[in-house]
Scaffold this active site. Structure first.
Site, short mmCIF file in Angstrom:
data_model
loop_
_atom_site.label_atom_id
_atom_site.label_comp_id
_atom_site.label_asym_id
_atom_site.label_seq_id
_atom_site.Cartn_x
_atom_site.Cartn_y
_atom_site.Cartn_z
CG ASP A 63 0.05 -26.82 -0.28
OD1 ASP A 63 -0.06 -25.70 -0.85
OD2 ASP A 63 1.06 -27.17 0.34
CG HIS A 82 2.94 -23.53 3.07
ND1 HIS A 82 3.33 -23.03 1.85
CD2 HIS A 82 2.15 -24.61 2.81
CE1 HIS A 82 2.79 -23.77 0.88
NE2 HIS A 82 2.07 -24.75 1.44
CB CYS A 140 2.39 -20.57 -0.29
SG CYS A 140 3.05 -19.42 0.91
#
Lengths: 673, 314
Positions: free
Chosen positions: A483, A467, A423
């Site tokens: 995202d 995250h 991420c």
């Protein structure tokens, strides 16, 4: 004159108080046991040489009690004590910190028994043992430790009875019974005190606590540095929603916003503005929830995306994050609310605009060119962002926890080179590219996903749920979450990362050597883990985080409008005395043993009545049984011995012995007609 | 200071106590005070609670609270260990002054519970400890020093216990209705004194005390058990009494007036010695005190009568 004594007189053996000596059987082992019980949990947290010393000292005392070794002379004890204190000081460099202080206490406490010779030493050891027990709670406050506390108190009380008893250890069973009943009676009293004891807010003084690095989210994101991300199952926080979790998959919990990028790492902006006014509210979908945050030694709090209100004791920043005034060192519970369709003021200050567009002066030229090229093809900001996402999806981008280390132009080498990462890589690349295209963007670090615990109706977020994602500012619309990790094509995600299930069930296989020694239906471990976590959560909620705020809330719920100190003291004393009175009545109103005989006989008659033999009032026990046998001779073998025992106990002149009464009860209980 | 309060307490308790033959220990007559160790525990609890407040450590709070609760409950337990105990004054065999009288106290219980590590004695320093299981009884000999002849009343009895947790000391002072007869201390008179003994009525001037075995004669009812030749009896030769040389002829009449020239107590002590010795030597003797006359005789009962007269002589 001896010859003139009218009779032989033997003086009573009064040679001082026999209870003051520790030579009675079992006293020294009892003291050893009570020391061991409180030192045991400490041994897990102290350096091994301390644990070894403590064990060696206890062993010495045990051997001395068995006359294998002599007790050390006084000078040696003094020497040992000084040596231990010096060693602790040399090892820790201090004697006042938590570890050092507790180490010192543990060693001194174990040495004390080596010089114990009198009753007062014994009682000193036992009372100090309770204090040593408490030092263990500085390291661990789990519910298991709470259960251990009760067990330890039980053992120490039994030891205390041994020390105060003339016979030493001979009546062990009755002594354990005594300490067991006193503990059972003490538990409700303890609860009354726990709820009503006036709690002072805040610490009275501070001791330096040992530093230990908090895992999970740190205050910078440097994607290039990480070669392997370790996923930890440690709990970060738990959430219980007032009215169920918000709909939709994947909750995003914001913790920290990072705006400054220096080419290698993202960091939070320097001049975050504190705001007090709530953002503009529109729409529906208000979600209220309570978060129990594990201590992470940082100041930021985690709130569900689009937060509306946060805890009053924390500061709200312009980027809609909340921070406490001091690092969170103990479990923290706070309430907050978020709103699904929160509309924030789309206006952005020039300074903020500038910060969210800033890029390092040089470097990552290929990425800059790529973004400029994209800009020339897309006028619409949203389309541009979507184009980047579809690039990620379309091209050979992989999600992996073992990315290669990136050097120099990390965005370039990721976007055009390795194309492998997690991420942080994707979020920072996206933010860089978007900024390069002239659109404000920033990074958000937090948690995403979570696991629902159906047993306790709450969500668990672990460190492995940490995250990072990107927020992009769209003119007229405000900040929007993007995202990029979610855009990766599923088949390019490393297989064992696809489900949490897989990852979490593997640790057990590793533990037992990867062999299928234990084949359990899938999900059993998860269920077990969730059940244990439920206990943890309840323990947190009702025991560990109980403070004067909870106390006031509880009192208000009980109907006291303005709880104050005086009310608390009244309630505490009143409740305590009430429960104590009930306990006292229970202790003094014990049914005489004679009733036990009658009770057993009533049970006996009831059993016979079920087989159709009703005892007549005028009938004596012997006649009654004779009548029964006359009709059902096969019962004689079973009921006659019981009846005989009853008659003997009832009509004998001397008092019935307790073991006979027990025997009667047992025989009646086992009687099967 | 401590002694001052102890004396005050004893004075007060003496006024309160009514002596009786049997006492049941109950709420009215049991006192309970925290022991030194109880105060130590209280200090530890306070320490724990301060630490708990400081660290906001709820498990430490729980420890403090469970200890407080146990502390209060231990009051009940310690009290219960003594409550229901029944003290019965038993007898006390007579002793000579200077010896230790031992009063028998029998203990039982009105409760179906045992009483453990209970101490009984005349003072805190001289407690005799015992365990009493449910439904059993126990007898304690409580020693008491004697100094002078006469009736010795049983002093206060202390019944105390710290069982089971040592946090409290429970105790009860009781006056039991019992007394012990104390004979005068026997003192051997010197020869010059002995020369005046038994003048007038004694038909022999021999000094008592030489036990010369003379021979056997048939047993006559009234002979002392000590005279019986048990060896002969064991050989199935029938009952025979042994005779000593003086016993046939010596008979004595001890008079207080003979010693009028000395202190009364000393005279009584001498007489006590003479009486006991005469009995030991199987002689016949009598006693004459002011206003009392015990005719000549022999045997344990006779001796006891003489000694009692000596003990209670005004």
């Amino acid at each position: 004159m001896r010859g003139y004594q009218a009779r032989d007189f033997q003086a009573s053996p009064v040679t001082g108080d026999p209870l003051l000596s520790l030579d009675r059987p079992g006293v020294i082992p009892a003291l050893l046991l009570s020391q061991l019980v409180v030192l045991l949990p400490l041994l897990f947290y102290l350096p091994s040489w301390i644990s070894f010393t403590v064990c060696a000292v206890l062993m010495w005392r045990l051997l001395a009690a068995r006359q294998v070794l002599p007790l050390p002379p006084r000078w040696l004890l003094v020497l040992l004590t000084l040596a231990a204190a010096t060693a602790v000081f040399l090892y820790f460099g201090t004697i006042s910190g938590r570890e050092a202080g507790v180490s010192l206490v543990a060693i001194m406490f174990s040495l004390k028994l080596l010089e114990a010779r009198h009753y007062r030493d014994a009682l000193l050891i036992i009372s100090v043992s309770f204090f040593v027990m408490v030092t263990g709670f500085l390291f661990n406050q789990s519910w298991l430790m709470g259960a251990y506390l009760l067990a330890a108190v039980f053992v120490i009380l039994a030891c205390l009875v041994v020390v105060n008893s003339l016979r030493g250890l001979t009546g062990l069973k009755s002594m354990m019974q005594m300490s067991g009943t006193v503990l059972l009676l003490a538990i409700p009293l303890m609860m009354v005190l726990f709820v009503f004891f006036p709690r002072l807010p805040g610490p009275l003084w501070r001791l330096p606590t040992g530093q230990s690095a908090g895992s999970g989210i740190s205050d910078q994101i440097a994607p290039g540095d990480i070669a392997s991300l370790h996923l930890s199952d440690e709990v970060a926080f738990r959430v219980s929603f007032d009215d169920g979790a918000p709909p939709g998959n994947g909750q995003y919990w914001r913790g920290l916003v990072m705006t400054d990028f220096d080419g290698l790492a993202w960091r939070p902006g320097r001049d975050e503005a504190v705001i007090s006014a709530p953002p503009v509210v529109a729409g529906e979908g208000l979600v209220n929830y309570e978060v129990t945050l594990e201590p992470h030694r940082q100041r930021w709090l985690f709130l569900l995306e689009k937060p509306l209100t946060g805890p009053p004791a924390a500061r709200r920043y312009g980027d809609l994050t909340w921070q406490t005034l001091r690092p969170v060192r103990e479990k923290l519970k706070y309430r907050a609310s978020s709103i699904n369709s929160l509309v924030t003021d789309p206006a952005i200050s020039p300074g903020e605009l500038e910060r969210n567009l800033a890029l390092p002066g040089s470097g990552n030229d290929r990425a800059r060119n790529w973004a400029r090229d994209l800009r020339s093809r897309h006028d619409n900001d949203q389309e541009l962002v979507e184009e980047i996402l579809s690039t990620i999806n379309r091209e050979e981008f992989y999600y992996t926890l073992q990315p290669p280390v990136l050097e120099e132009d990390i965005i370039d080498s990721f976007w055009f080179g390795s194309r492998r990462g997690f991420c942080e890589h994707y979020a920072s690349a996206l933010a860089f590219l978007v900024r390069a295209a002239g659109i404000p963007a920033r990074l958000v670090a937090g948690y995403q996903g979570g696991e629902y615990n159906p047993y306790g109706d709450y969500w668990i977020f672990r460190q492995s749920d940490a995250h990072a994602w990107t927020e992009v500012y769209l003119a007229g619309k405000g900040w929007r979450r993007v995202d990029p990790t979610a855009a990766i094509a599923p088949f390019r995600v490393e297989q064992d990362l696809l489900t949490d299930q897989n990852r979490r069930d593997h640790w057990l296989d590793d533990m037992i050597g990867g062999q299928d020694l234990l084949e359990l239906p899938e999900g059993v471990w998860q269920k077990l883990r969730l059940s244990l976590d439920t206990i943890d959560a309840y323990w947190d909620r009702w025991v560990l985080s109980f403070d004067n705020e909870t106390q006031n809330g509880l009192l208000r719920a009980l109907g006291f409008e303005q709880p104050d100190l005086r009310l608390l003291i009244w309630l505490m004393c009143g409740g305590f005395l009430l429960v104590l009175g009930v306990a006292g009545i229970g202790l003094f109103r014990r049914r005489p043993e004679g009733d036990a005989i009658a009770r057993s006989y009533r049970v006996f008659c009831r059993k016979l009545a079920k087989s159709g033999f009703e005892k007549q009032l005028a009938e004596g026990p012997a006649d009654f049984v004779r009548r029964v046998i006359a009709e059902r001779p096969e019962l004689a073998g079973r009921i006659v011995p019981v009846n005989r025992l009853y008659i003997r106990l009832r009509y004998q002149t001397e008092a019935a012995r307790p073991e006979d009464i027990r025997r009667l009860r047992e025989q009646v209980r086992q009687l099967n007609l | 200071m401590k002694n001052y309060w102890r004396r005050k307490f004893h004075l007060w308790i003496d006024q309160r106590l009514v002596s009786s033959h049997e006492v049941v220990l109950k709420q009215k007559n049991i006192y309970i005070l925290p022991s030194v160790y109880g105060f130590l525990m209280a200090a530890i609890v306070i320490l724990v609670l301060i630490a708990a407040t400081n660290y906001q450590n709820n498990l430490a709070f729980l420890t403090g609270f469970v200890l407080i609760s146990i502390g209060f409950l231990s009051m009940f337990y310690t009290f219960r260990n003594l409550a229901g105990l029944v003290l019965n004054a038993g007898g006390c065999s007579p002793v000579f002054a200077g010896e230790t009288a031992s009063f028998i106290v029998s203990l039982s219980s009105v409760k179906p519970l045992g009483h453990y590590s209970v101490g009984v004695g005349t003072s805190k320093a001289a407690l005799h400890y015992f365990d009493m299981e449910p439904g059993t009884e126990y007898r304690v000999e409580v020693p008491q020093a004697t100094t002078k002849r006469g009736w010795l009343t049983f002093s206060r009895v202390l019944c105390a216990s710290r069982f089971p947790f040592g946090t409290f000391r429970v105790f009860s002072w009781q006056k039991l209705d019992a007394r012990c007869l104390v004979y005068p201390r026997p003192i051997q008179p010197d020869d010059a004194v002995l020369a005046r003994v038994g003048q007038g009525e004694g038909d022999s001037r021999e000094r008592p005390g030489v036990e010369d075995y003379w021979g056997h004669r048939g047993y006559r009812p009234g002979d002392s058990k000590r005279q019986i030749d048990w060896k002969a009896y064991a050989k199935e030769q029938g009952l025979h009494s042994r005779e000593f040389v003086e016993s046939a002829g010596s008979s004595w009449m001890f008079r207080l007036d003979d010693f009028a020239h000395v202190d009364r107590e000393l005279a009584l002590s001498w007489l006590c010695y003479l009486v006991v010795h005469a009995e030991r030597s199987n002689q016949v003797y009598g006693l004459e005190l002011t206003g009392i006359r015990i005719d000549q005789g022999r045997g344990d009962e006779h001796l006891a009568r003489c000694l009692q007269a000596l003990a209670l002589h005004p």
